[in-house]
Design an enzyme around this catalytic site. Structure first.
Site, PDB file in Angstrom:
ATOM      1  N   LYS A   1       6.731  -7.518  -3.095  1.00  0.00           N
ATOM      2  CA  LYS A   1       7.814  -6.541  -2.953  1.00  0.00           C
ATOM      3  C   LYS A   1       9.049  -6.945  -3.761  1.00  0.00           C
ATOM      4  O   LYS A   1       9.779  -6.085  -4.263  1.00  0.00           O
ATOM      5  CB  LYS A   1       8.162  -6.347  -1.474  1.00  0.00           C
ATOM      6  CG  LYS A   1       7.027  -5.698  -0.664  1.00  0.00           C
ATOM      7  CD  LYS A   1       6.700  -4.304  -1.186  1.00  0.00           C
ATOM      8  CE  LYS A   1       5.734  -3.553  -0.314  1.00  0.00           C
ATOM      9  NZ  LYS A   1       5.455  -2.194  -0.809  1.00  0.00           N
TER      10      LYS A   1
ATOM     11  N   TYR B   1       3.274 -10.903   0.632  1.00  0.00           N
ATOM     12  CA  TYR B   1       3.919  -9.579   0.714  1.00  0.00           C
ATOM     13  C   TYR B   1       5.331  -9.627   0.110  1.00  0.00           C
ATOM     14  O   TYR B   1       5.711  -8.761  -0.683  1.00  0.00           O
ATOM     15  CB  TYR B   1       3.964  -9.164   2.184  1.00  0.00           C
ATOM     16  CG  TYR B   1       4.477  -7.766   2.441  1.00  0.00           C
ATOM     17  CD1 TYR B   1       3.688  -6.650   2.172  1.00  0.00           C
ATOM     18  CD2 TYR B   1       5.752  -7.560   2.978  1.00  0.00           C
ATOM     19  CE1 TYR B   1       4.153  -5.372   2.430  1.00  0.00           C
ATOM     20  CE2 TYR B   1       6.216  -6.279   3.240  1.00  0.00           C
ATOM     21  CZ  TYR B   1       5.416  -5.181   2.960  1.00  0.00           C
ATOM     22  OH  TYR B   1       5.878  -3.912   3.213  1.00  0.00           O
TER      23      TYR B   1
ATOM     24  N   ALA C   1       6.521 -11.708  -2.081  1.00  0.00           N
ATOM     25  CA  ALA C   1       6.440 -11.885  -3.549  1.00  0.00           C
ATOM     26  C   ALA C   1       6.121 -10.552  -4.211  1.00  0.00           C
ATOM     27  O   ALA C   1       6.711 -10.188  -5.233  1.00  0.00           O
ATOM     28  CB  ALA C   1       5.379 -12.928  -3.888  1.00  0.00           C
TER      29      ALA C   1
ATOM     30  N   VAL D   1      -5.247   2.399  -6.200  1.00  0.00           N
ATOM     31  CA  VAL D   1      -4.221   2.064  -7.200  1.00  0.00           C
ATOM     32  C   VAL D   1      -4.504   0.756  -7.934  1.00  0.00           C
ATOM     33  O   VAL D   1      -3.909   0.486  -8.974  1.00  0.00           O
ATOM     34  CB  VAL D   1      -2.787   2.029  -6.591  1.00  0.00           C
ATOM     35  CG1 VAL D   1      -2.351   3.409  -6.123  1.00  0.00           C
ATOM     36  CG2 VAL D   1      -2.670   0.985  -5.483  1.00  0.00           C
TER      37      VAL D   1
HETATM   38  P1  NDP Z   1       0.302   2.478   6.234  1.00  0.00           P
HETATM   39  O1  NDP Z   1      -0.611   1.311   6.397  1.00  0.00           O
HETATM   40  O2  NDP Z   1       0.590   3.357   7.389  1.00  0.00           O
HETATM   41  O3  NDP Z   1      -0.226   3.412   5.012  1.00  0.00           O
HETATM   42  C1  NDP Z   1      -0.533   2.822   3.781  1.00  0.00           C
HETATM   43  C2  NDP Z   1      -0.977   3.907   2.827  1.00  0.00           C
HETATM   44  O4  NDP Z   1      -1.319   3.256   1.580  1.00  0.00           O
HETATM   45  C3  NDP Z   1      -2.217   4.643   3.299  1.00  0.00           C
HETATM   46  O5  NDP Z   1      -2.091   6.014   2.962  1.00  0.00           O
HETATM   47  C4  NDP Z   1      -3.334   4.004   2.502  1.00  0.00           C
HETATM   48  O6  NDP Z   1      -4.344   4.970   2.266  1.00  0.00           O
HETATM   49  C5  NDP Z   1      -2.624   3.653   1.190  1.00  0.00           C
HETATM   50  N1  NDP Z   1      -3.261   2.584   0.432  1.00  0.00           N
HETATM   51  C6  NDP Z   1      -3.412   1.284   0.785  1.00  0.00           C
HETATM   52  N2  NDP Z   1      -4.036   0.613  -0.180  1.00  0.00           N
HETATM   53  C7  NDP Z   1      -4.287   1.503  -1.177  1.00  0.00           C
HETATM   54  C8  NDP Z   1      -4.909   1.416  -2.444  1.00  0.00           C
HETATM   55  N3  NDP Z   1      -5.430   0.272  -2.919  1.00  0.00           N
HETATM   56  N4  NDP Z   1      -4.984   2.531  -3.210  1.00  0.00           N
HETATM   57  C9  NDP Z   1      -4.481   3.704  -2.759  1.00  0.00           C
HETATM   58  N5  NDP Z   1      -3.878   3.851  -1.572  1.00  0.00           N
HETATM   59  C10 NDP Z   1      -3.801   2.754  -0.784  1.00  0.00           C
HETATM   60  O7  NDP Z   1       1.642   1.871   5.624  1.00  0.00           O
HETATM   61  P2  NDP Z   1       3.170   2.353   5.734  1.00  0.00           P
HETATM   62  O8  NDP Z   1       3.237   3.815   5.694  1.00  0.00           O
HETATM   63  O9  NDP Z   1       3.796   1.616   6.826  1.00  0.00           O
HETATM   64  O10 NDP Z   1       3.742   1.724   4.372  1.00  0.00           O
HETATM   65  C11 NDP Z   1       3.940   2.489   3.190  1.00  0.00           C
HETATM   66  C12 NDP Z   1       4.710   1.641   2.190  1.00  0.00           C
HETATM   67  O11 NDP Z   1       5.959   1.244   2.753  1.00  0.00           O
HETATM   68  C13 NDP Z   1       3.984   0.347   1.809  1.00  0.00           C
HETATM   69  O12 NDP Z   1       4.219   0.065   0.448  1.00  0.00           O
HETATM   70  C14 NDP Z   1       4.671  -0.698   2.676  1.00  0.00           C
HETATM   71  O13 NDP Z   1       4.581  -1.969   2.144  1.00  0.00           O
HETATM   72  C15 NDP Z   1       6.093  -0.158   2.695  1.00  0.00           C
HETATM   73  N6  NDP Z   1       6.890  -0.641   3.819  1.00  0.00           N
HETATM   74  C16 NDP Z   1       6.533  -0.343   5.105  1.00  0.00           C
HETATM   75  C17 NDP Z   1       7.308  -0.803   6.163  1.00  0.00           C
HETATM   76  C18 NDP Z   1       6.990  -0.509   7.582  1.00  0.00           C
HETATM   77  O14 NDP Z   1       7.702  -1.051   8.455  1.00  0.00           O
HETATM   78  N7  NDP Z   1       6.011   0.319   7.918  1.00  0.00           N
HETATM   79  C19 NDP Z   1       8.516  -1.619   5.903  1.00  0.00           C
HETATM   80  C20 NDP Z   1       8.788  -1.851   4.519  1.00  0.00           C
HETATM   81  C21 NDP Z   1       8.001  -1.368   3.527  1.00  0.00           C
HETATM   82  P3  NDP Z   1      -5.904   4.751   2.567  1.00  0.00           P
HETATM   83  O15 NDP Z   1      -6.025   3.845   3.725  1.00  0.00           O
HETATM   84  O16 NDP Z   1      -6.420   6.147   2.747  1.00  0.00           O
HETATM   85  O17 NDP Z   1      -6.363   4.140   1.296  1.00  0.00           O
END
Ligand code: NDP
Length: 240
Positions: free
Chosen positions: A152, A148, A150, A57
């Site tokens: 979000k 993070y 900032a 992304v």
């Molecule tokens: P995970 O680390 O489990 O998964 C993150 C996902 O994002 C993976 O599928 C990864 O895919 C993808 N990703 C990361 N960087 C990129 C990139 N540059 N381009 C494309 N895809 C990317 O995270 P979570 O499921 O826990 O988190 C999902 C969302 O929820 C995030 O935005 C996080 O900040 C937010 N969030 C999560 C919380 C939590 O407690 N878990 C709490 C609050 C918010 P791949 O590695 O295949 O690239």
């Protein structure tokens, strides 16, 4: 929360919350477009009939290609869920320029890149639903997460502004702010840290990716016709 006939793009759907959202929308009938960077995990989605595109992304050309492939295959784009996100935690004194830049590029600029590429077809269609995944940390802040928080908080301001820009074309933009959800991202927490967190959560448990998926499904379904520009917390009451 029927999604039959809808085309939904979910970024970062190879694992965690994004995977649960994609599974939910798929189970309810949507055509799914998923992204991530892990080719093996993307293949699993392909096997289920999804359009699985390796796209970072942070890279404008890869995002543009993603939207072009979606329109070529399905001819439209009804739903975008910006979920891809990372953490690079540390106290400010120890946060490197790289830690700062990577988090901002992925969590904030990534949302800008995807929304910018997706908004043109949605404007033409005169309808669409966008959900951007923020975090309770973007609202409350957290020691060790200046980058993070900032990024979000930026997602919230960005989404509210976009909601105002595109409401006239029946495009609804909302923000979901999860609390502590059990995924790879929170796996690094020690048992003690987890227990401390659970003590602060009125519902006395951490969240599941499915908790977020149900909320997102509602927001992007035809059931939601009048909610836009809102930040909806899904955190067991952590930030009341
Ligand atoms: P995970 O680390 O489990 O998964 C993150 C996902 O994002 C993976 O599928 C990864 O895919 C993808 N990703 C990361 N960087 C990129 C990139 N540059 N381009 C494309 N895809 C990317 O995270 P979570 O499921 O826990 O988190 C999902 C969302 O929820 C995030 O935005 C996080 O900040 C937010 N969030 C999560 C919380 C939590 O407690 N878990 C709490 C609050 C918010 P791949 O590695 O295949 O690239």
């Amino acid at each position: 929360m029927n999604m039959l006939g809808k085309v939904a793009l979910i970024t970062g759907a190879t694992r965690g919350i994004g995977k649960a959202i994609a599974e939910k929308l798929h189970a309810n009938g949507a055509e799914i477009v998923v992204t991530g960077r892990n080719p093996e995990l993307l293949k699993l989605w392909e096997a289920k009939g999804a359009l699985a595109v390796s796209a970072d992304v942070t890279q404008v050309s890869e995002v543009q290609n993603l939207i072009e492939l979606t329109l070529k295959k399905y001819g439209k784009l009804d739903v975008v869920v910006n979920n891809a996100g990372i953490t690079r935690d540390g106290l400010l004194m120890r946060t490197s320029d790289d830690d700062w830049n990577q988090v901002i590029s992925t969590n904030l600029t990534g949302v800008f890149n995807v929304c910018k590429a997706a908004i043109r077809p949605m404007l033409k269609q005169r309808q669409g639903k966008i959900v951007n995944i923020s975090s309770v940390i973007g609202v409350s802040g957290n020691a060790g997460q200046t980058n993070y928080a900032a990024s979000k908080a930026g997602v919230i301001g960005f989404s509210k502004s976009l909601a105002k820009e595109v409401a006239g074309r029946n495009i609804l933009v909302n923000i979901v702010a999860p609390g502590y959800i059990d995924t790879d991202m929170t796996e690094a927490l020690t048992e003690t840290q987890r227990d401390e967190i659970i003590k602060m959560i009125p519902l006395k448990r951490t969240g599941l990716p499915e908790d977020i998926a149900s909320l997102v499904n509602f927001l992007v379904s035809d059931e939601n016709k009048y909610i836009t520009g809102q930040t909806i917390h899904c955190d067991g009451g952590l930030v009341i």
